[in-house]
Design an enzyme around this catalytic site. Structure first.
Site, PDB file in Angstrom:
ATOM      1  N   CYS A  87      -5.532  43.502  13.981  1.00  0.00           N
ATOM      2  CA  CYS A  87      -4.303  43.931  13.321  1.00  0.00           C
ATOM      3  C   CYS A  87      -3.747  42.900  12.359  1.00  0.00           C
ATOM      4  CB  CYS A  87      -3.261  44.280  14.376  1.00  0.00           C
ATOM      5  SG  CYS A  87      -3.899  45.408  15.633  1.00  0.00           S
TER       6      CYS A  87
ATOM      7  N   HIS B 239       5.983  42.377  13.339  1.00  0.00           N
ATOM      8  CA  HIS B 239       4.737  43.048  13.734  1.00  0.00           C
ATOM      9  C   HIS B 239       5.053  44.240  14.634  1.00  0.00           C
ATOM     10  CE1 HIS B 239       0.580  43.651  14.837  1.00  0.00           C
ATOM     11  NE2 HIS B 239       0.874  43.481  16.113  1.00  0.00           N
TER      12      HIS B 239
ATOM     13  N   GLU C 108       7.295  38.817  20.578  1.00  0.00           N
ATOM     14  CA  GLU C 108       7.615  38.471  19.196  1.00  0.00           C
ATOM     15  C   GLU C 108       9.058  37.994  19.078  1.00  0.00           C
ATOM     16  OE1 GLU C 108       7.070  40.059  14.607  1.00  0.00           O
ATOM     17  OE2 GLU C 108       6.711  41.451  16.266  1.00  0.00           O
TER      18      GLU C 108
ATOM     19  N   LYS D 164       6.619  49.859  11.490  1.00  0.00           N
ATOM     20  CA  LYS D 164       5.664  50.669  12.260  1.00  0.00           C
ATOM     21  C   LYS D 164       6.356  51.826  12.974  1.00  0.00           C
ATOM     22  CE  LYS D 164       2.084  47.157  13.215  1.00  0.00           C
ATOM     23  NZ  LYS D 164       2.727  45.940  12.684  1.00  0.00           N
TER      24      LYS D 164
ATOM     25  N   PHE E 109      -5.450  41.699  18.399  1.00  0.00           N
ATOM     26  CA  PHE E 109      -6.315  41.469  19.550  1.00  0.00           C
ATOM     27  C   PHE E 109      -7.170  40.230  19.297  1.00  0.00           C
ATOM     28  CE2 PHE E 109      -6.616  46.154  21.182  1.00  0.00           C
ATOM     29  CZ  PHE E 109      -5.293  46.093  21.557  1.00  0.00           C
TER      30      PHE E 109
END
Length: 418
Positions: free
Chosen positions: A168, A308, A319, A340, A404
């Site tokens: 990502c 993120h 985060e 997102k 990841f």
């Protein structure tokens, strides 16, 4: 990264994207600031029996440009998305390739999983019809660097041709590493970003088995809810984001419109777990600090963050911990968006799309919202741009991308003093 020498300063002159919010930069930005969701029921395959039956799909088909119908049939969807975003970014940049030294213009458009659809389709052909019926394009269109490769072929760009594959963080790494490449004098300009088409049965099933996806199937537009107490996983998305970055000297010499400057870039590893973030946010905080150091800026200079924030139970609070470690008391006055919530999670394309949205926010003085933030998690206390866009003139913004494997990337952009 900011420096007095125009040859060592890197600027953004072109933006292009294909996203669940729309095809093209204007449609995507307008939907983002309106707080619209691109999430809905999966139509790319029949998800009967799947725990998760929702995704963030691109609405409609992209324009194939100069590709013939035959070429489109043998081209993976991830390549088509990359080509479409690159075409828009080039047009937006005003680069006259016929007048440029294309030995000095490169491409770095990465992908987390590449042409997985082509590989799956031809695996079925192999099983059902035998090895002789497998397409000769299986390997060329399946490998992750083909969006970058085909953009290079399409426009005759003979500079560095790269493909970052870092989950990502892919799109963000492509931007940051290309900026460094330009600073080193190895290219004058680069087309950079990411492309991803993961709305496939095997990918959705795989993420579902990890308990990573939201199962809010009855309300897909409410499913992606970063920082909210009711979040239950991310919504997988597809699309592409491409930026044209070039040295300030090169941009000025051709009279380009400069949209933003790449001020700083950080890249670190958690070195902690295969998929879970370091619970102390140590790797993410080091990454943001590295970007600040690269930009020669104090934390207080950053006036906006595009987080993120994927809408997972584990990731969002970490985060926040990392942001607190870096920004301290300044975080109370630092607006944070999680786009997102609208686009879903575009995996390898997420960092590029979010960089684009960050730049547009700086340009327009309008911060896109985090939608579906109805009940903020007490462990995620921030100055949230909640549910409605906010007018502001931040000047300098930070975009985070974590992936990841514990891979992290942070980018700092500015629209002042260019």
């Amino acid at each position: 990264m900011a420096a007095a020498d125009p040859a060592s300063r890197v600027v953004v002159t072109g933006l292009g994207c294909v996203s669940p919010l729309g095809i093209g930069l204007a449609a995507t930005w307008d939907a983002a600031v309106a707080g619209q969701s691109g999430c809905g029921p999966i139509t790319r395959f029949v998800p009967d029996g799947f725990a998760c039956r929702i995704a963030a799909q691109v609405p409609g088909e992209v324009d194939p440009g100069d590709l013939s119908t035959k070429e489109v049939r043998r081209t993976d969807r991830v390549v088509l998305f990359g080509l479409a975003a690159a075409r828009e970014a080039l047009e937006d940049s005003g680069l006259d390739l016929g007048a440029m030294n294309r030995d000095r213009i490169g491409v770095a458009v990465g992908s987390g999983i590449g042409g997985l659809e082509t590989i799956i389709q031809n695996q079925m052909v192999l099983l059902e019809r035998g090895p002789r019926r497998v397409s000769p394009f299986t390997i060329p269109m399946g490998i992750a660097n083909m969006p970058s490769g085909m953009i290079s072929v399409q426009y005759g760009l003979r500079g560095p041709n790269l493909c970052h594959v870092s989950a990502c963080a892919t799109g963000a790494h492509a931007i940051g590493e290309s900026a460094k490449l330009i600073q080193r004098g190895q290219a004058d300009a680069m087309l950079v970003g990411g492309a991803e088409t993961p709305i496939l049965a095997i990918a959705v099933a795989g993420f579902s088995s990890m308990k990573a996806l939201s199962n809010r199937n009855d309300a897909p537009k409410r499913a992606s809810r970063p920082f909210d107490l009711g979040r239950d996983g991310f919504v997988v998305g597809e699309g592409a984001g491409v930026l044209v970055v070039e040295s300030l000297a090169h941009a000025r010499a051709r009279g380009a419109r400069i949209r933003a400057e790449v001020l700083g870039y950080g890249a670190t590893a958690d070195a902690s777990h295969m998929v879970a973030p370091d619970p102390e946010g140590e790797g993410a905080s080091r990454c943001m600090r590295a970007a600040l150091e690269d930009a020669a800026l104090p934390p207080e200079a950053v006036a906006y963050v595009n987080a993120h924030a994927t809408s997972t139970l584990a990731g969002d609070p970490v985060e926040v911990v990392a942001l607190k470690r870096v920004f301290g008391d300044h975080l109370e006055r630092l607006p944070v968006s999680a786009t997102k919530s609208m686009t879903g999670h575009l995996l390898g394309a997420a960092g590029a799309l979010e960089a684009i949205l960050t730049i547009r926010a700086l340009e327009e003085g309008l911060l896109p919202p985090t939608i579906n933030l109805d009940d903020p998690d007490p462990d995620c206390q921030l100055d949230h741009v909640a549910n409605k866009a906010r007018s502001a003139r931040p000047g300098i913004g930070l975009s985070n991308s974590f992936g990841f494997g514990g891979t992290n990337a942070s980018l700092i952009f500015g629209v002042t003093d260019i």
